[in-house]
Write a protein that holds these residues in place. Structure first.
Motif, PDB file in Angstrom:
ATOM      1  N   THR A 144      20.633  12.435  13.616  1.00  0.00           N
ATOM      2  CA  THR A 144      22.076  12.291  13.905  1.00  0.00           C
ATOM      3  C   THR A 144      22.572  11.003  14.584  1.00  0.00           C
ATOM      4  OG1 THR A 144      21.990  14.886  14.526  1.00  0.00           O
ATOM      5  CG2 THR A 144      23.790  13.709  15.545  1.00  0.00           C
ATOM      6  N   ASP A 180      24.895  13.982   9.948  1.00  0.00           N
ATOM      7  CA  ASP A 180      25.767  14.494  10.769  1.00  0.00           C
ATOM      8  C   ASP A 180      25.909  13.503  11.820  1.00  0.00           C
ATOM      9  OD1 ASP A 180      25.343  17.044  10.020  1.00  0.00           O
ATOM     10  OD2 ASP A 180      23.345  17.467  11.144  1.00  0.00           O
ATOM     11  N   ASP A 218      17.906  10.998  17.127  1.00  0.00           N
ATOM     12  CA  ASP A 218      19.366  10.946  17.517  1.00  0.00           C
ATOM     13  C   ASP A 218      19.518   9.320  17.751  1.00  0.00           C
ATOM     14  OD1 ASP A 218      20.883  13.523  18.504  1.00  0.00           O
ATOM     15  OD2 ASP A 218      18.470  13.539  18.714  1.00  0.00           O
TER      16      ASP A 218
END
Length: 205
Positions: free
Chosen positions: A32, A73, A4
């Motif tokens: 992401t 994403d 992330d």
């Protein structure tokens, strides 16, 4: 290693390179992207204006468009508060592994504020922070020129009956030009540094 990646953005020109770096890192590690824009509030009261929240949405939408184009994403968020506190809180609450952010804003006070925010995040974050300095000169500063380039790009992509739907706006050193065409509304992104343009997406508005 990095699942992330947080990219804070205020939509200023200084975030252009940090977005590019953040997208590259996320792509490399199949991570992401978290796009966060903070509408500032401080000890002297809110710095929010009528334009602040729409500008924050445009800033994270720019990152979302770049990430989506690369098949990454993207999670977007808008917060209000003291910028470095909100960035650090978001990182802690969302399991962020890395923060990628610019070191300066457009001019004057923006440069001071963004630099100050970055310095605090670097000093207080519990995860790696990659800082990226804007070194490119913004070349296209005129809305008419951005609209002209957007029209040409749309024509080259086969669109007809092209009109500008609303005033182009600049975020993260990229002009976003909403156009109406024979195939419906589209958004064209014009890089304010290089002059390169592309159809970003069909508008759903």
């Amino acid at each position: 290693m990095y699942q992330d990646v947080l990219i804070p953005t205020d939509g200023s020109d200084g975030t252009r390179r940090s977005i590019n770096h953040g997208v590259t890192i996320a792509d490399r590690f199949d991570a992401t992207i978290h796009a966060l824009s903070v509408v500032p509030e401080g000890p002297l009261g809110t710095l929010q204006t009528d334009e602040a929240i729409p500008a924050a949405h445009r800033a994270v939408e720019r990152i979302e468009a770049e990430g989506t184009r690369e098949g990454i994403d993207v999670v977007t968020a808008i917060e209000q508060g003291v910028p470095h506190e909100q960035i650090l809180e978001y990182a802690d609450d969302n399991g962020i592994d890395m923060i990628v952010m610019g070191t300066q804003g457009r001019t004057g006070l923006d440069r001071v504020l963004v630099g100050s925010v970055t310095e605090r995040v670097v000093r207080m974050a519990h995860v790696p922070v990659v800082t990226v300095r804007l070194t490119d000169e913004v070349r296209i500063e005129d809305t008419d020129e951005a609209a002209r380039i957007a029209r040409i790009t749309a024509e080259q992509d086969g669109y007809d009956d092209i009109t500008v739907l609303e005033e182009p706006h600049r975020t993260s050193a990229s002009w976003i030009v909403p156009l109406d065409t024979d195939a419906g509304p589209v958004h064209v992104h014009v890089d304010a540094v290089t002059g390169e343009a592309r159809i970003a997406n069909r508008s759903t508005e």
